[in-house]
Design a protein around this motif. Structure first.
Motif, PDB file in Angstrom:
ATOM      1  N   THR A  30      -5.859  -3.438   4.922  1.00 48.55           N
ATOM      2  CA  THR A  30      -5.431  -4.747   5.415  1.00 48.55           C
ATOM      3  C   THR A  30      -6.698  -5.527   5.748  1.00 48.55           C
ATOM      4  OG1 THR A  30      -5.418  -4.077   7.740  1.00 48.55           O
ATOM      5  CG2 THR A  30      -3.378  -3.725   6.496  1.00 48.55           C
ATOM      6  N   LYS A  31      -6.511  -6.749   6.204  1.00 44.88           N
ATOM      7  CA  LYS A  31      -7.666  -7.562   6.611  1.00 44.88           C
ATOM      8  C   LYS A  31      -8.461  -6.840   7.696  1.00 44.88           C
ATOM      9  CE  LYS A  31      -6.583 -12.088   6.412  1.00 44.88           C
ATOM     10  NZ  LYS A  31      -5.217 -12.230   6.747  1.00 44.88           N
ATOM     11  N   PRO A  45     -13.531  -2.201   1.320  1.00 40.28           N
ATOM     12  CA  PRO A  45     -12.219  -2.849   1.404  1.00 40.28           C
ATOM     13  C   PRO A  45     -11.149  -2.250   0.476  1.00 40.28           C
ATOM     14  CG  PRO A  45     -13.938  -4.500   1.504  1.00 40.28           C
ATOM     15  CD  PRO A  45     -14.625  -3.193   1.211  1.00 40.28           C
ATOM     16  N   ALA A  46     -11.549  -1.830  -0.722  1.00 47.13           N
ATOM     17  CA  ALA A  46     -10.570  -1.289  -1.673  1.00 47.13           C
ATOM     18  C   ALA A  46     -11.291  -0.402  -2.677  1.00 47.13           C
ATOM     19  CB  ALA A  46      -9.830  -2.425  -2.384  1.00 47.13           C
ATOM     20  N   GLN A  52      -8.922 -13.092  -3.343  1.00 46.17           N
ATOM     21  CA  GLN A  52      -8.391 -12.101  -4.289  1.00 46.17           C
ATOM     22  C   GLN A  52      -8.008 -10.812  -3.573  1.00 46.17           C
ATOM     23  OE1 GLN A  52     -11.757 -12.289  -7.135  1.00 46.17           O
ATOM     24  NE2 GLN A  52     -10.190 -12.618  -8.707  1.00 46.17           N
ATOM     25  N   LEU A  53      -8.872 -10.375  -2.656  1.00 50.68           N
ATOM     26  CA  LEU A  53      -8.556  -9.163  -1.905  1.00 50.68           C
ATOM     27  C   LEU A  53      -7.306  -9.379  -1.051  1.00 50.68           C
ATOM     28  CD1 LEU A  53      -9.438  -6.275  -1.145  1.00 50.68           C
ATOM     29  CD2 LEU A  53     -10.612  -7.295   0.823  1.00 50.68           C
ATOM     30  N   LEU A  74       3.300  -3.113   1.079  1.00 50.50           N
ATOM     31  CA  LEU A  74       2.562  -1.990   0.477  1.00 50.50           C
ATOM     32  C   LEU A  74       1.087  -2.203   0.784  1.00 50.50           C
ATOM     33  CD1 LEU A  74       1.949   0.444  -1.262  1.00 50.50           C
ATOM     34  CD2 LEU A  74       2.480  -0.898  -3.291  1.00 50.50           C
ATOM     35  N   SER A  75       0.584  -1.463   1.759  1.00 52.82           N
ATOM     36  CA  SER A  75      -0.824  -1.576   2.149  1.00 52.82           C
ATOM     37  C   SER A  75      -1.233  -0.270   2.818  1.00 52.82           C
ATOM     38  CB  SER A  75      -1.038  -2.751   3.109  1.00 52.82           C
ATOM     39  OG  SER A  75      -0.339  -2.530   4.305  1.00 52.82           O
ATOM     40  N   ARG A  76      -2.504  -0.151   3.098  1.00 54.15           N
ATOM     41  CA  ARG A  76      -3.040   1.088   3.677  1.00 54.15           C
ATOM     42  C   ARG A  76      -2.634   2.299   2.844  1.00 54.15           C
ATOM     43  NH1 ARG A  76      -3.501   0.965  10.163  1.00 54.15           N
ATOM     44  NH2 ARG A  76      -3.087  -1.236  10.556  1.00 54.15           N
ATOM     45  N   ASN A  77      -2.678   2.151   1.530  1.00 53.93           N
ATOM     46  CA  ASN A  77      -2.285   3.249   0.635  1.00 53.93           C
ATOM     47  C   ASN A  77      -3.497   4.103   0.276  1.00 53.93           C
ATOM     48  OD1 ASN A  77      -3.449   1.255  -0.899  1.00 53.93           O
ATOM     49  ND2 ASN A  77      -1.991   1.396  -2.594  1.00 53.93           N
TER      50      ASN A  77
END
Ligand code: 3J4
Ligand code: ZN
Length: 254
Positions: free
Chosen positions: A95-96, A111-112, A219-220, A234-237
């Motif tokens: 997440t942010k 971040p990803a 974009q992120l 759907l986050s923190r996957n």
């Protein structure tokens, strides 16, 4: 869908999936001071990654990630003992407030993270290879924030709203998938690990690139805020770093 696991209760994965408590699990924290330089590690050479825009690729929200299926004409032709055939790529994010890469460098998350999943061409399919010790090769790239929009990522991100709901998919035109990875493929870490999701098979030869890929903050944010898993975001996957249990991590660079 028939999902029997969630990121929220990853501590419980081993009770349902025995491999998840093995001693060669992924992801890991890469402690840069403890990596071993290996001058014999061959550079990663990719073939067939520049896809025609006439070929359509399936993009899906499977409830765990955003996944793009890849044609079997994409290969890693050097960097391992055998050739590896691409199957799919997908992402892990947060997440942010919470950076969501799976691998960490000196305990720092990015971040990803992008994963491009390949299987050993000596096996008939990804499913068969996923159970074999020398079955899989995953290329991992850290995604960070830069000032510019990354046009290459727009090939995927511009279709996010079409797959916002779990178990939906769309088709996107082919593009040069090479450009989703960092420019320099010669600087990477290498170790033996696992699928980072159940069933956690310990069949992955991991390559984690040193150089980061940049996308814009916007974009992120689109990746973090658009997809749903059931009713939830759907986050923190991402899975937490796993113990090394004596494994070595090699680097291709000093
Ligand atoms: C297999 C299983 C389903 O994990 S990661 O380590 O790159 N984050 O092998 C297939 C299936 O046959 O049952 O989740 O894994 C997939 S996979 O190899 O495509 N896979 C690895 C999905 C998550 C990814
Ligand atoms: Zn992954």
């Amino acid at each position: 869908g028939s999902h029997h696991w969630k990121y929220d209760d990853q501590e419980l994965w081993p009770s349902t999936f025995e491999h998840c408590s093995g001693k060669s699990q992924s992801p890991i924290n890469i402690e840069t001071g403890k990596t071993i330089y290996d001058s014999s590690l061959p550079a990663i050479v990719l073939e067939g990654y520049d896809l025609s825009d006439k070929a359509l690729l399936k993009l899906q929200n499977n409830g765990h990630t955003l996944q793009l299926n890849l044609p079997s004409t994409m290969h890693i032709v050097q960097g391992f003992d055998n050739m590896f055939i691409a199957a799919q790529l997908h992402f892990h994010w947060g997440t942010k407030e919470v950076p969501g890469s799976e691998h960490t460098i000196d305990n720092v998350h990015f971040p990803a993270e992008i994963h491009v999943v390949h299987y050993n061409s000596k096996y008939a399919s990804l499913q068969e290879a996923a159970t074999k010790p020398d079955g899989l090769a995953v290329l991992g790239g850290f995604i960070g924030i830069g000032l510019l929009e990354n046009e290459n990522y727009e090939n995927i991100l511009s279709s996010l709203t079409d797959v916002s709901l779990e178990e939906t998919n769309t088709e996107i035109p082919g593009f040069n998938v090479r450009h989703l990875l960092p420019p320099n493929l010669e600087r990477f870490y290498r170790y033996n690990g696992s699928l980072t999701t159940p069933p956690c098979f310990q069949t992955v030869n991991w390559t984690v690139f040193n150089d980061t890929i940049s996308v814009s903050r916007k974009q992120l944010a689109a990746l973090e805020d658009t997809l749903k898993a059931g009713q939830s975001l759907l986050s923190r996957n991402f899975r937490a770093a796993q113990l090394l249990h004596g494994r070595e991590v090699y680097s291709s660079f000093k």
